[in-house]
Design a protein around this motif. Structure first.
Motif, PDB file in Angstrom:
ATOM      1  N   UNK A 130       0.890  -1.178  -0.024  1.00  0.00           N
ATOM      2  CA  UNK A 130       0.038  -0.016   0.115  1.00  0.00           C
ATOM      3  C   UNK A 130       0.884   1.042   0.133  1.00  0.00           C
ATOM      4  N   UNK A 131       0.615   1.931  -0.917  1.00  0.00           N
ATOM      5  CA  UNK A 131       1.569   3.131  -1.054  1.00  0.00           C
ATOM      6  C   UNK A 131       0.743   4.629  -1.271  1.00  0.00           C
ATOM      7  N   UNK A 132       1.263   5.792  -1.078  1.00  0.00           N
ATOM      8  CA  UNK A 132       0.577   6.871  -1.425  1.00  0.00           C
ATOM      9  C   UNK A 132       1.186   7.400  -2.524  1.00  0.00           C
ATOM     10  N   UNK A 133       1.139   8.856  -2.731  1.00  0.00           N
ATOM     11  CA  UNK A 133       1.811   9.498  -3.735  1.00  0.00           C
ATOM     12  C   UNK A 133       2.175  10.828  -3.378  1.00  0.00           C
ATOM     13  N   UNK A 138       6.544  10.658  -5.984  1.00  0.00           N
ATOM     14  CA  UNK A 138       7.119   9.542  -5.332  1.00  0.00           C
ATOM     15  C   UNK A 138       6.237   8.794  -4.730  1.00  0.00           C
ATOM     16  N   UNK A 139       6.810   7.257  -4.603  1.00  0.00           N
ATOM     17  CA  UNK A 139       6.059   6.388  -3.807  1.00  0.00           C
ATOM     18  C   UNK A 139       7.016   5.792  -2.870  1.00  0.00           C
ATOM     19  N   UNK A 140       6.792   5.637  -1.652  1.00  0.00           N
ATOM     20  CA  UNK A 140       7.708   5.461  -0.595  1.00  0.00           C
ATOM     21  C   UNK A 140       8.777   6.723  -0.644  1.00  0.00           C
ATOM     22  N   UNK A 141       9.758   6.276  -0.479  1.00  0.00           N
ATOM     23  CA  UNK A 141      10.965   7.545  -0.715  1.00  0.00           C
ATOM     24  C   UNK A 141      11.612   7.156  -1.907  1.00  0.00           C
ATOM     25  N   UNK A 142      11.068   6.754  -2.883  1.00  0.00           N
ATOM     26  CA  UNK A 142      11.529   6.566  -4.175  1.00  0.00           C
ATOM     27  C   UNK A 142      11.386   7.864  -4.976  1.00  0.00           C
ATOM     28  N   UNK A 143      12.295   8.711  -5.118  1.00  0.00           N
ATOM     29  CA  UNK A 143      12.211   9.948  -5.492  1.00  0.00           C
ATOM     30  C   UNK A 143      12.481  10.008  -6.985  1.00  0.00           C
ATOM     31  N   UNK A 192      -0.521  -4.112  -5.927  1.00  0.00           N
ATOM     32  CA  UNK A 192       0.232  -2.830  -5.510  1.00  0.00           C
ATOM     33  C   UNK A 192      -1.157  -1.974  -5.308  1.00  0.00           C
ATOM     34  N   UNK A 193      -1.264  -1.186  -4.339  1.00  0.00           N
ATOM     35  CA  UNK A 193      -2.660  -0.439  -4.157  1.00  0.00           C
ATOM     36  C   UNK A 193      -2.157   0.930  -3.700  1.00  0.00           C
ATOM     37  N   UNK A 194      -2.343   1.879  -4.721  1.00  0.00           N
ATOM     38  CA  UNK A 194      -1.883   3.261  -4.507  1.00  0.00           C
ATOM     39  C   UNK A 194      -3.275   4.183  -4.104  1.00  0.00           C
ATOM     40  N   UNK A 195      -2.912   4.972  -2.989  1.00  0.00           N
ATOM     41  CA  UNK A 195      -4.123   5.771  -2.635  1.00  0.00           C
ATOM     42  C   UNK A 195      -3.751   7.247  -2.927  1.00  0.00           C
TER      43      UNK A 195
END
Length: 247
Positions: A130-133, A138-143, A192-195
């Motif tokens: 579960x990730x945000x944006x 970025x998602x997580x700290x994947x910049x 993968x779930x993006x919120x």
């Protein structure tokens, strides 16, 4: 990708919670990675309430923390660990051997990354992540600019992330690096779930979902996931040209 667009933030939270609830019911040994932050707060709260009310057995489930601010202790209210413990892990009485959070104060952060990857690998792969944006995609700290082939890694934070991150702390806090699950971890996950919610996310959601696949918008990696699910409210979906709800 399947998209679910709610009419408001409360409906968004309930849709997300119901979807995640079914993951726990369908797979009693679910391995799930969870983001921290404002966006998942209400969905997690609703999810926890439902799991407790329905007395779902979580004793075989495993919880993974998506990321953490490097150098921030877990008892700091602005830390991701503090959020996950208070919102999810403690209310559900998850035992310490059933979850793993990044130790962002570890003397060897590269070894901490290897430890996290090994922990996940020992259990297979993530069933769900579960990730945000972020406002910069970025998602997580994947910049922006990060390699899509990375697993857990340490990264220099984007200026936008450092500025926005101040909202989680009661006083100005020096934020320079993050430790995070990588985009390859997300791609390997079964789901993968993006919120996303709020009008401020509308432009970046359009770029992520309808723009080109690009490392400059890391969340665009969701376009590649075979089982990607996007949960938004109408405000966050406001600039999308296609607003077809998933089934």
């Amino acid at each position: 990708m399947q998209t679910f667009i709610a009419s408001n933030s409360k409906e968004f939270a309930q849709q997300t919670a119901d979807f995640l609830f079914q993951r726990f019911v369908q797979k009693p040994d679910l391995i799930v990675a969870l983001a921290a932050g404002e966006t998942p707060l209400l969905p997690y709260t609703r999810l926890v309430e439902k799991l407790i009310h329905e007395r779902v057995d979580l004793s075989r489930c495993t919880f993974i923390g998506l990321d953490e601010w490097v150098g921030i202790p877990p008892d700091n209210p602005g830390s991701c660990a503090y959020f996950l413990r208070n919102v999810v892990l403690d209310p559900l009485n998850i035992k310490s051997d059933r979850f793993k959070l990044f130790n962002s104060q570890a003397a060897d952060l590269q070894q901490e990354c290897r430890n996290m990857d090994a922990f996940i690998l020992s259990r297979g792969v993530l069933d769900a992540i579960v990730v945000g944006i972020g406002m910069n995609g970025h998602i997580g700290f994947n910049e922006p600019g990060v390699s899509a082939k990375k697993y857990s890694h340490v990264i220099d934070l984007d200026a936008n992330t450092k500025n926005v991150g101040q909202k989680y702390f009661s006083e100005h806090t020096a934020l320079s690096k993050g430790i995070t699950l990588g985009l390859q971890t997300l791609l390997d996950a079964k789901q993968a779930i993006l919120l996303a919610n709020g009008a401020r996310k509308a432009t970046i959601m359009r770029k992520a979902l309808e723009g080109p696949l690009s490392i400059e918008v890391p969340a665009s990696i969701m376009q590649q996931h075979a089982n990607g699910f996007i949960f938004m409210d109408e405000a966050a979906a406001g600039e999308l040209t296609m607003k077809q709800n998933g089934a």
